[in-house]
Design a protein around this motif. Structure first.
Motif, mmCIF file in Angstrom:
data_model
loop_
_atom_site.group_PDB
_atom_site.id
_atom_site.type_symbol
_atom_site.label_atom_id
_atom_site.label_comp_id
_atom_site.label_asym_id
_atom_site.label_seq_id
_atom_site.Cartn_x
_atom_site.Cartn_y
_atom_site.Cartn_z
ATOM 1 N N LEU A 563 0.813 -1.213 0.000
ATOM 2 C CA LEU A 563 0.000 0.000 0.000
ATOM 3 C C LEU A 563 0.849 1.266 0.000
ATOM 4 O O LEU A 563 0.565 2.231 -0.737
ATOM 5 C CB LEU A 563 -0.946 -0.008 1.213
ATOM 6 N N SER A 564 1.889 1.277 0.801
ATOM 7 C CA SER A 564 2.698 2.500 0.909
ATOM 8 C C SER A 564 3.486 2.770 -0.381
ATOM 9 O O SER A 564 3.583 3.928 -0.842
ATOM 10 C CB SER A 564 3.649 2.394 2.098
ATOM 11 N N SER A 565 4.077 1.737 -0.999
ATOM 12 C CA SER A 565 4.825 1.960 -2.234
ATOM 13 C C SER A 565 3.898 2.362 -3.382
ATOM 14 O O SER A 565 4.224 3.243 -4.200
ATOM 15 C CB SER A 565 5.611 0.705 -2.600
ATOM 16 N N SER A 566 2.715 1.740 -3.438
ATOM 17 C CA SER A 566 1.754 2.121 -4.490
ATOM 18 C C SER A 566 1.239 3.537 -4.267
ATOM 19 O O SER A 566 1.064 4.318 -5.221
ATOM 20 C CB SER A 566 0.580 1.135 -4.489
ATOM 21 N N LEU A 567 0.997 3.882 -3.002
ATOM 22 C CA LEU A 567 0.549 5.246 -2.701
ATOM 23 C C LEU A 567 1.627 6.263 -3.029
ATOM 24 O O LEU A 567 1.320 7.389 -3.492
ATOM 25 C CB LEU A 567 0.155 5.340 -1.224
ATOM 26 N N GLY A 568 2.888 5.913 -2.839
ATOM 27 C CA GLY A 568 3.985 6.815 -3.202
ATOM 28 C C GLY A 568 3.991 7.115 -4.694
ATOM 29 O O GLY A 568 4.181 8.271 -5.109
ATOM 30 N N LEU A 569 3.792 6.082 -5.520
ATOM 31 C CA LEU A 569 3.721 6.305 -6.968
ATOM 32 C C LEU A 569 2.515 7.170 -7.331
ATOM 33 O O LEU A 569 2.598 8.077 -8.182
ATOM 34 C CB LEU A 569 3.634 4.968 -7.699
ATOM 35 N N LEU A 570 1.371 6.911 -6.702
ATOM 36 C CA LEU A 570 0.161 7.650 -7.023
ATOM 37 C C LEU A 570 0.297 9.127 -6.662
ATOM 38 O O LEU A 570 -0.093 10.016 -7.454
ATOM 39 C CB LEU A 570 -1.024 7.020 -6.287
ATOM 40 N N ILE A 571 0.852 9.394 -5.512
ATOM 41 C CA ILE A 571 0.956 10.790 -5.069
ATOM 42 C C ILE A 571 2.029 11.534 -5.853
ATOM 43 O O ILE A 571 1.816 12.662 -6.337
ATOM 44 C CB ILE A 571 1.233 10.831 -3.551
ATOM 45 N N CYS A 572 3.209 10.942 -5.986
ATOM 46 C CA CYS A 572 4.332 11.664 -6.594
ATOM 47 C C CYS A 572 4.131 11.911 -8.097
ATOM 48 O O CYS A 572 4.620 12.912 -8.640
ATOM 49 C CB CYS A 572 5.630 10.899 -6.372
ATOM 50 N N ILE A 573 3.446 11.005 -8.785
ATOM 51 C CA ILE A 573 3.302 11.137 -10.234
ATOM 52 C C ILE A 573 2.008 11.862 -10.615
ATOM 53 O O ILE A 573 2.006 12.714 -11.530
ATOM 54 C CB ILE A 573 3.388 9.754 -10.905
ATOM 55 N N PHE A 574 0.908 11.596 -9.958
ATOM 56 C CA PHE A 574 -0.393 12.098 -10.424
ATOM 57 C C PHE A 574 -0.958 13.259 -9.597
ATOM 58 O O PHE A 574 -1.828 13.968 -10.085
ATOM 59 C CB PHE A 574 -1.407 10.947 -10.439
#
Length: 598
Positions: A563-574
């Motif tokens: 969850l944390s790694s996927s959330l990092g991609l979602l927040i930083c990119i989008f």
């Protein structure tokens, strides 16, 4: 003569043996014949025999001459033996005689002083039976009364008897019942036996109690304050007060601390016996059973091991089923992680809808909007894949959850790597004479994604074919707990899958870091760099946490990493793109993105 005998010194009387009694009887007989008193010698012989039965003989019932001859012979024999024995042996015999004389036959601990006749009667012992003093007339009267009562019982029924018993006072009846042939014949037989017994007693026997002893017997029988009991050990009789006897008996019955015949306490439930070295078998130590073992009986030498799916309770006297542990939706930790995963899935779906709504804007078209949609879909499935780790593990979920997670995450990392490569090529292709323009277009990102994704798929297929994950019950990790978990099957394949994801993330991070200073107002490489930093940091911290935990906490650590790694991609990119779409729509232009409108 009886009084003189009673007042004789005690040291002249010793314990009589069988041989010595025989010798004394012979000497007394000879002396009696010399004095022509044969009848007296017979009396002496009977007196000597009675002396063997009682320690304190009754001298009043014997002939004076016979007693005198017996005592003289006895004392002369004692003097002769004393002269023939050495002094040391005479001293030892004297001590033994004194010790024997100090042991009384009657021990009086009551408040009443016994008379001489009562003491003499008590010395006869509990087995002494007094001869009857009833006359033949008294016996016949008792027999007549008995037979009359029997005939009355036969004549009247029980109802009449019950009515007569209800009357408080009534006169003595003189009624004589009718004759009964059977009872009369019984009476005659008993009467003949009484006459026969009386004639035999009068002819050959005498009364064994004198007048004083008979009176003493009646007094002791009528005294209800005394109780006479034989001693627990030894021969004496004990005379005590009835109140003292009752009080002592109640105290002994109410005594709590029962005396023990062993040197160790009994081992209770949950303990086993260990014999002490160098001690008897009744001396042992009580050692508590090991965890997982019980004893349901006392004084067992070995503990009983519980079955594999059971465990010992706290007292270790019963086997109870082990607690079952897995990360379920009902407990707070599982419910929290499931709620977070569903919330992030909804957020990702909302972003997909936003990008679909604004798909014609420059901010969405920038850097291949198709890759953005594919990355968002992959992130949404990453959030949903974490739900496969929550709940009771099943055979199917154990088999597919780790490969599914690995393949979806590899797709995310491939999309990020492809976007990073496109950013670098796009900015470098604008330079004059650059040959990178030939690489721009749809084939390049598709090739990167397919090649990297296909490698992870091959790893997972080999894993599932050779040693697929399976469900197991772990009973060794925690005491008293059965952990239902998924075994990876092949640990090498599992770490190869994670290692390949880490490799893709590291390559993406390096490429994005090198492209962070490219010109442009909206350089997506900077945000990709931040997302890869978060991704790599999470999974590097996941490894030691994953290896140091077990059970449901290990699953919770893996879900948190997903969850944390996927959330990092979602927040930083989008999140920067959503910010421009909703908060800064004036910047959602081609000129601003190219850096021409400042």
């Amino acid at each position: 003569m009886a009084k003189e005998t009673a007042n004789m010194p005690d040291n002249n009387i010793a314990v009589l043996t069988n041989d010595r009694v025989a010798a004394l009887i012979t000497e007394s007989t000879k002396a009696a014949s010399n004095q022509e008193v044969s009848a007296t010698s017979s009396t002496v012989t009977n007196a000597n025999k009675e002396a063997l039965q009682t320690t304190e003989p009754n001298w009043t019932d014997r002939s004076k001459n016979g007693v005198h001859i017996f005592l003289e012979a006895y004392m002369q024999q004692g003097e002769n033996e004393k002269e023939s024995l050495p002094e040391e042996q005479q001293r030892d015999n004297f001590k033994e005689n004194v010790a024997a004389e100090q042991q009384p036959l009657v021990l009086n601990i009551s408040t009443k002083m016994l008379s001489v006749a009562e003491e003499r009667l008590s010395n006869r012992g509990m087995t002494f039976i007094p001869s009857s003093t009833m006359t033949i007339t008294e016996n016949i009267i008792e027999l007549k009364t008995f037979t009359c009562n029997i005939m009355l019982k036969c004549m009247f029924n029980s109802q009449q008897d019950a009515k007569q018993n209800n009357v408080m006072f009534h006169k003595k009846s003189c009624f004589i019942p009718k004759n009964n042939a059977t009872i009369e014949s019984f009476e005659k037989i008993c009467e003949k036996e009484i006459y026969k017994l009386y004639d035999n007693r009068v002819a050959g026997k005498k009364f064994n109690l004198d007048t004083e002893e008979s009176e003493a017997l009646r007094n002791l029988q009528q005294d209800m304050q005394l109780i006479i009991r034989p001693a627990d050990k030894g021969g004496p009789l004990v005379v005590m007060d009835r109140s003292y006897y009752k009080q002592t008996t109640e105290a002994m019955l109410n005594y709590v601390n029962t005396p023990r015949s062993i040197c160790s306490e009994s081992c209770s439930y949950g303990y086993r016996k260990v014999v002490q070295l160098g001690q008897p078998s009744c001396c042992y130590d009580c050692v508590q059973c090991s965890i997982g073992e019980i004893t349901n009986e006392t004084d067992l030498s070995e503990c009983l091991k519980c079955p594999e799916d059971h465990w010992s309770n706290e007292r270790q006297n019963k086997c109870i089923p082990k607690a079952i542990e897995f990360l379920s939706y009902e407990e707070p930790l599982g419910a929290t992680l499931a709620g977070i995963a569903i919330s992030l899935t909804i957020i990702t779906a909302f972003i997909i809808c936003v990008f679909t709504r604004y798909h014609d804007t420059p901010i969405v078209k920038a850097n291949n909007h198709a890759l953005s949609f594919l990355l968002l879909v992959a992130l949404m499935f990453c959030f949903l894949s974490s739900l496969m780790f929550i709940g009771r593990p099943m055979r199917l979920t154990c088999m597919i959850r780790q490969p599914t997670f690995g393949i979806i995450f590899t797709l995310c990392a491939s999309c990020v790597l492809s976007k990073t490569v496109i950013v670098v090529i796009a900015f470098n292709a604008t330079m004059p004479g650059s040959k990178l323009r030939a690489w721009l277009g749809f084939p390049l990102p598709t090739g990167i994604i397919c090649s990297t994704f296909l490698i992870q798929v091959i790893i997972c297929i080999i894993w599932l074919c050779n040693s697929p994950p399976y469900r197991q019950q772990n009973m060794q990790s925690k005491r008293g707990v059965i952990i239902i978990e998924c075994n990876e099957g092949s640990t090498l394949a599992f770490w190869c899958m994670l290692g390949y994801m880490g490799l893709l993330a590291t390559v993406s991070f390096i490429v994005a870091f090198l492209a962070r200073n490219l010109p442009g107002s909206f350089n997506e490489a900077k945000f990709i760099t931040f997302s890869m930093v978060v991704f790599v940091s999470v999974w590097l911290s996941f490894i030691p946490a994953f290896l140091s935990t077990q059970g449901k906490l290990m699953i919770a650590v893996e879900i948190f990493a997903i969850l944390s790694s996927s959330l990092g991609l979602l927040i930083c990119i989008f999140s920067p793109k959503c910010y421009i779409i909703f908060m800064k729509p004036e910047k959602n232009t081609k000129e601003y993105l190219m850096g021409k409108n400042k």
